[in-house]
Design a protein around this motif. Sequence first.
Motif, short mmCIF file in Angstrom:
data_model
loop_
_atom_site.label_atom_id
_atom_site.label_comp_id
_atom_site.label_asym_id
_atom_site.label_seq_id
_atom_site.Cartn_x
_atom_site.Cartn_y
_atom_site.Cartn_z
N LEU A 166 -14.18 49.27 11.37
CA LEU A 166 -13.16 49.74 10.65
C LEU A 166 -13.10 48.79 9.19
N HIS A 167 -13.49 47.61 8.93
CA HIS A 167 -13.39 47.00 7.87
C HIS A 167 -14.77 47.33 7.03
N ALA A 168 -15.96 47.67 7.36
CA ALA A 168 -16.79 48.16 6.57
C ALA A 168 -16.70 49.69 5.97
N CYS A 169 -16.07 50.40 7.06
CA CYS A 169 -15.79 51.85 6.54
C CYS A 169 -14.54 51.67 5.43
N GLY A 170 -13.72 50.85 5.63
CA GLY A 170 -12.83 50.71 4.51
C GLY A 170 -13.38 50.49 3.00
N ILE A 171 -14.48 49.45 3.18
CA ILE A 171 -15.25 48.88 2.03
C ILE A 171 -15.92 50.35 1.49
N MET A 172 -16.55 50.94 2.47
CA MET A 172 -17.22 52.25 2.09
C MET A 172 -16.37 53.16 1.39
N ILE A 173 -15.18 53.63 1.78
CA ILE A 173 -14.29 54.39 1.45
C ILE A 173 -13.80 54.00 -0.06
N LYS B 10 -8.67 58.72 -5.00
CA LYS B 10 -7.72 57.61 -4.72
C LYS B 10 -7.28 57.90 -2.92
N TRP B 11 -8.08 57.46 -2.16
CA TRP B 11 -7.81 57.71 -0.75
C TRP B 11 -7.25 56.54 -0.02
N ILE B 12 -7.51 55.37 -0.62
CA ILE B 12 -6.97 54.13 0.12
C ILE B 12 -6.79 52.87 -0.75
N GLY B 13 -5.89 52.17 -0.48
CA GLY B 13 -5.71 50.98 -1.33
C GLY B 13 -6.36 49.72 -0.87
N SER B 14 -6.45 48.67 -1.61
CA SER B 14 -7.32 47.54 -1.34
C SER B 14 -6.80 46.83 -0.41
N ASP C 41 -6.32 47.77 7.93
CA ASP C 41 -5.10 48.93 8.69
C ASP C 41 -5.66 50.06 9.29
N ALA C 42 -5.92 50.16 10.41
CA ALA C 42 -6.49 51.04 11.25
C ALA C 42 -5.97 52.66 10.97
N GLU C 43 -4.78 52.85 10.88
CA GLU C 43 -4.16 53.97 10.48
C GLU C 43 -4.26 54.51 9.08
N LYS C 44 -4.39 53.57 8.20
CA LYS C 44 -4.60 54.06 6.89
C LYS C 44 -6.11 54.45 6.68
N ILE C 45 -6.92 53.43 7.20
CA ILE C 45 -8.25 53.62 7.05
C ILE C 45 -8.97 54.90 7.58
N GLU C 46 -8.45 55.33 8.84
CA GLU C 46 -8.70 56.58 9.55
C GLU C 46 -8.20 57.71 8.77
N LYS C 47 -7.22 57.69 8.26
CA LYS C 47 -6.40 58.80 7.38
C LYS C 47 -7.35 58.91 6.03
N ALA C 48 -7.77 57.92 5.69
CA ALA C 48 -8.65 57.78 4.19
C ALA C 48 -9.84 58.42 4.58
#
Length: 239
Positions: free
Chosen positions: A194-201, A211-215, A222-229
Amino acid sequence: MTDLQKRYEELKKQNFPDGERIKFVADLGASDEIEYHYKLICKDRDEGTDLNLSGSFYKHDKEGLEYLFTVLDNEKDESLKVFAAYLMAETLSKLRHRTFYAEYCKRLIPVLTSFIETKDALLRQKIIIALGWIGSLNEIDILIKQMSEDKDSFCRAWSVSSLMQMSFHGVDKEVIQEKTKPCFAFVIAAETDLHACGIMIEAAQILFGKKWIGSSAVEDVDAEKIEKARKSAVRFLNK
């Protein structure tokens, strides 16, 4: 013992107070003591003191880069060679305005790419980050391969991030977008960390102006926000 060496020893006794440390780092870069500067950067890395001594190495200009090429030529240890090459890329990223920039990038890039298959994931991460600073159109495919196939989640994440970084460092943004869009969709959809996925997004949204996700959501994993993004990013990237 030189004045800089004496100052370093004094600062060490005082546990490197910020103001004095910053002035020392600036003076170190302005000096002609390139070898001493490099040795201190290596010492800082080995001891994990994080004094940001490499921040002023670019002030040594062409002479500093030539010194690092000598280090590369004479060093046998893989990790130290990668460290020197990484420092060169970091230095070059601050010397883009210099006439010798393109020539030195051309000399350094083959050194970096020669280590891309190293088994050490931390070294691969450094190489991938360095390619983001100084890579050209020719290195896009290397980073696409790493983000798709690398076994290390952070190598995959930094590969996406480095492709975004390239767009800030002289590589045509539209070409990067065109070549990476379907690949980004695939790797973001498939990423299990999930962390890697967030960095990619986050990297993809900067490259494509979305603008899909905040830093903070990425940092906090944040699993919920990462999955939504992830859903929003993949939907856009698959268009």
